[in-house]
Design a protein around this motif. Structure first.
Motif, PDB file in Angstrom:
ATOM      1  N   ALA A 244      -4.360  -0.546   5.548  1.00 57.31           N
ATOM      2  CA  ALA A 244      -4.491  -2.011   5.474  1.00 57.31           C
ATOM      3  C   ALA A 244      -3.134  -2.653   5.740  1.00 57.31           C
ATOM      4  O   ALA A 244      -2.094  -2.041   5.504  1.00 57.31           O
ATOM      5  CB  ALA A 244      -5.003  -2.430   4.095  1.00 57.31           C
ATOM      6  N   ASP A 245      -3.176  -3.882   6.253  1.00 58.99           N
ATOM      7  CA  ASP A 245      -1.942  -4.647   6.431  1.00 58.99           C
ATOM      8  C   ASP A 245      -1.694  -5.492   5.188  1.00 58.99           C
ATOM      9  O   ASP A 245      -2.615  -6.128   4.671  1.00 58.99           O
ATOM     10  CB  ASP A 245      -2.052  -5.568   7.659  1.00 58.99           C
ATOM     11  N   ILE A 246      -0.463  -5.497   4.729  1.00 56.99           N
ATOM     12  CA  ILE A 246      -0.086  -6.327   3.585  1.00 56.99           C
ATOM     13  C   ILE A 246       0.638  -7.554   4.128  1.00 56.99           C
ATOM     14  O   ILE A 246       1.706  -7.427   4.733  1.00 56.99           O
ATOM     15  CB  ILE A 246       0.851  -5.565   2.618  1.00 56.99           C
ATOM     16  N   LEU A 247       0.043  -8.725   3.953  1.00 55.41           N
ATOM     17  CA  LEU A 247       0.637  -9.944   4.508  1.00 55.41           C
ATOM     18  C   LEU A 247       1.279 -10.772   3.400  1.00 55.41           C
ATOM     19  O   LEU A 247       0.648 -11.062   2.377  1.00 55.41           O
ATOM     20  CB  LEU A 247      -0.426 -10.769   5.237  1.00 55.41           C
TER      21      LEU A 247
ATOM     22  N   ASP B 191       3.746   0.310   2.082  1.00 58.02           N
ATOM     23  CA  ASP B 191       3.936   1.744   2.293  1.00 58.02           C
ATOM     24  C   ASP B 191       2.711   2.527   1.818  1.00 58.02           C
ATOM     25  O   ASP B 191       2.248   3.437   2.495  1.00 58.02           O
ATOM     26  CB  ASP B 191       5.198   2.213   1.568  1.00 58.02           C
ATOM     27  N   THR B 192       2.186   2.140   0.673  1.00 57.79           N
ATOM     28  CA  THR B 192       0.993   2.830   0.149  1.00 57.79           C
ATOM     29  C   THR B 192      -0.191   2.679   1.102  1.00 57.79           C
ATOM     30  O   THR B 192      -0.981   3.606   1.256  1.00 57.79           O
ATOM     31  CB  THR B 192       0.622   2.250  -1.236  1.00 57.79           C
ATOM     32  N   TYR B 193      -0.327   1.514   1.715  1.00 59.39           N
ATOM     33  CA  TYR B 193      -1.490   1.245   2.570  1.00 59.39           C
ATOM     34  C   TYR B 193      -1.228   1.516   4.060  1.00 59.39           C
ATOM     35  O   TYR B 193      -2.000   1.084   4.909  1.00 59.39           O
ATOM     36  CB  TYR B 193      -1.976  -0.192   2.356  1.00 59.39           C
TER      37      TYR B 193
ATOM     38  N   GLN C 171       6.903   5.450   8.296  1.00 60.39           N
ATOM     39  CA  GLN C 171       7.641   5.473   7.019  1.00 60.39           C
ATOM     40  C   GLN C 171       8.585   4.284   6.853  1.00 60.39           C
ATOM     41  O   GLN C 171       9.382   4.251   5.916  1.00 60.39           O
ATOM     42  CB  GLN C 171       8.452   6.772   6.930  1.00 60.39           C
ATOM     43  N   SER C 172       8.469   3.307   7.733  1.00 62.98           N
ATOM     44  CA  SER C 172       9.490   2.250   7.769  1.00 62.98           C
ATOM     45  C   SER C 172       9.353   1.216   6.655  1.00 62.98           C
ATOM     46  O   SER C 172      10.152   0.277   6.595  1.00 62.98           O
ATOM     47  CB  SER C 172       9.492   1.561   9.136  1.00 62.98           C
ATOM     48  N   PHE C 173       8.338   1.375   5.786  1.00 66.94           N
ATOM     49  CA  PHE C 173       8.240   0.480   4.624  1.00 66.94           C
ATOM     50  C   PHE C 173       8.577   1.201   3.331  1.00 66.94           C
ATOM     51  O   PHE C 173       8.373   0.667   2.245  1.00 66.94           O
ATOM     52  CB  PHE C 173       6.858  -0.188   4.560  1.00 66.94           C
ATOM     53  N   ARG C 174       9.075   2.426   3.450  1.00 68.04           N
ATOM     54  CA  ARG C 174       9.570   3.109   2.258  1.00 68.04           C
ATOM     55  C   ARG C 174      10.843   2.422   1.770  1.00 68.04           C
ATOM     56  O   ARG C 174      11.400   1.567   2.470  1.00 68.04           O
ATOM     57  CB  ARG C 174       9.855   4.581   2.580  1.00 68.04           C
ATOM     58  N   LEU C 175      11.326   2.844   0.594  1.00 68.05           N
ATOM     59  CA  LEU C 175      12.520   2.223   0.012  1.00 68.05           C
ATOM     60  C   LEU C 175      13.673   2.220   1.020  1.00 68.05           C
ATOM     61  O   LEU C 175      14.081   3.282   1.498  1.00 68.05           O
ATOM     62  CB  LEU C 175      12.919   2.988  -1.248  1.00 68.05           C
TER      63      LEU C 175
ATOM     64  N   LEU D 149     -10.909  -0.479  -2.740  1.00 66.79           N
ATOM     65  CA  LEU D 149      -9.657  -0.682  -1.993  1.00 66.79           C
ATOM     66  C   LEU D 149      -8.572   0.320  -2.388  1.00 66.79           C
ATOM     67  O   LEU D 149      -7.416   0.154  -2.016  1.00 66.79           O
ATOM     68  CB  LEU D 149      -9.143  -2.103  -2.193  1.00 66.79           C
ATOM     69  N   SER D 150      -8.943   1.328  -3.149  1.00 62.15           N
ATOM     70  CA  SER D 150      -7.991   2.404  -3.401  1.00 62.15           C
ATOM     71  C   SER D 150      -7.556   2.979  -2.063  1.00 62.15           C
ATOM     72  O   SER D 150      -8.383   3.387  -1.239  1.00 62.15           O
ATOM     73  CB  SER D 150      -8.683   3.477  -4.242  1.00 62.15           C
ATOM     74  N   ALA D 151      -6.260   3.019  -1.829  1.00 61.65           N
ATOM     75  CA  ALA D 151      -5.757   3.507  -0.528  1.00 61.65           C
ATOM     76  C   ALA D 151      -6.265   4.920  -0.262  1.00 61.65           C
ATOM     77  O   ALA D 151      -6.610   5.272   0.872  1.00 61.65           O
ATOM     78  CB  ALA D 151      -4.231   3.455  -0.485  1.00 61.65           C
TER      79      ALA D 151
END
Lengths: 244, 244
Positions: free
Chosen positions: A34-37, A28-30, B15-19, A213-215
């Protein structure tokens, strides 16, 4: 095309997209950056994870990850002679396995940010309760993991990071700073509650925020909708993404 | 290497990766099976999203996504002559823009599963309250979106899916089957609460489960830890991943 941040680890990584999970929070932050895998493998120790290295992270990958979190140790620290001894990896081998992973990631990309995360603390009473809930009276009487031994693995992890000049998160120590950490952060004495996930997220993001890499510092990939001219939408795209 | 499922849409996708988010829930379901990539762009309508198509989804991509969700319309349905008119896209153009997206994804990969999702219903009272919380007495007096018009866009979306033989999720209808949908599923009359996200997740997974992309049917990438022999770990890897 979009930078990739890979989470490599055991079940605590594999479960990181559950409700309140630290992986989902990172994703969510990225968003748009960036993609988080998720490359989490429940039950894996560092010895078994080494088999996956070339399979998951090819040296020839055209776009290797920009960052990798390495989050093992909870299974390596399983005790010999107890119910989970199959997963045990000796302390020194654990450290050397982590070193091999780091070397591999640096070969994939010399500029990759590698972040080591120690195993969490162990709540032995919580583990026992969990075993009883599964196996009743047949549950093991002796713990298969102890907090003290997990701490030894955490120490090796942090020492290796210091030796190599890498950032690390000492989750084992950090969690124990909070009173009631046993129930607040751990759901079964080992895996993380949403509060426990939040600690991992906060500590990881703290490290990332001190780097390129700070979002907040990373460029968004395409124009924010607010700068798109309703009459001439092409202008904003030509400006920010000339290849469009 | 791991199959990719891409979520393409507006803020409800972003927003689909929010809580409690539907994207995170999908990522959790597909752990060790597929990567869920978020390509959500807040504020975007289908007209602007077309500028991104080739940028995000190259025709030459060696490994195009195995599935794409297309989830636009909430912004296209903004009314002319109201505060969000900049985002408005006429109904017919909306449908044709969706068609262009689908054609593009099919060109990237003829076997791709394309799933259309309609915009959610609009709770006009909720939108008004939200505007007042931001702008006080200066908030718009007339709604910038209505539920009725959102329904017309939803209808076009479903009709296009039927015309092309594609699956679709009629979120606009589905949500309104539940009493109190206005507050239960929508946080500001438009965006989704965790309960609203759960509906999207359930409907999307229902479609996927009827295809070869059912997570339960997809092969895991590497051996489950329980079949790894502690003494001869290489055996399990050689068997399941001969290239390792």
């Amino acid at each position: 095309m979009r930078p990739q941040i890979v989470l490599f680890g055991d079940s605590i990584t594999e479960q990181s997209f559950r409700l309140g999970g630290w992986g989902a929070a990172l994703a969510d932050t990225y968003t748009r950056k960036a993609d988080i895998l998720n490359r989490g493998y429940g039950g894996y120790n560092t010895r078994w994870a080494l088999f996956l290295l070339h399979h998951l992270f090819s040296l020839d990958a055209p776009t290797p990850p920009v960052a990798v979190t390495i989050f093992f140790g909870a299974n390596d620290a399983a005790l010999l002679g107890r119910t989970s001894e199959r997963q045990h990896v000796p302390l020194e081998e654990y450290k050397e396995n982590l070193r091999k992973m780091i070397q591999h990631f640096k070969k994939c990309s010399p500029s990759v940010l590698v972040l080591l995360i120690t195993p969490p603390p162990i709540d032995e009473a919580g583990r026992f309760e969990y075993a009883r809930s599964l196996y009743g009276d047949k549950a093991m009487q002796l713990p298969e993991r102890t907090n003290e031994v997990a701490g030894e693995y955490a120490k090796q992890c942090v020492e290796l990071a210091e030796e190599l000049g890498l950032p690390s998160v000492n989750l084992w120590s950090k969690m124990q700073e909070t009173e009631g950490w046993q129930r607040k952060f751990l759901s079964d004495g080992l895996h993380l509650t949403p509060d426990g996930n939040a600690i991992v997220y906060q500590e990881v993001i703290k490290v990332f925020n001190e780097t390129s890499l700070s979002a907040a510092k990373m460029p968004a990939d395409v124009p924010h909708h607010s700068i798109i001219d309703g009459q001439k939408p092409e202008k904003a795209f030509q400006l920010q993404c000339p290849t469009i």
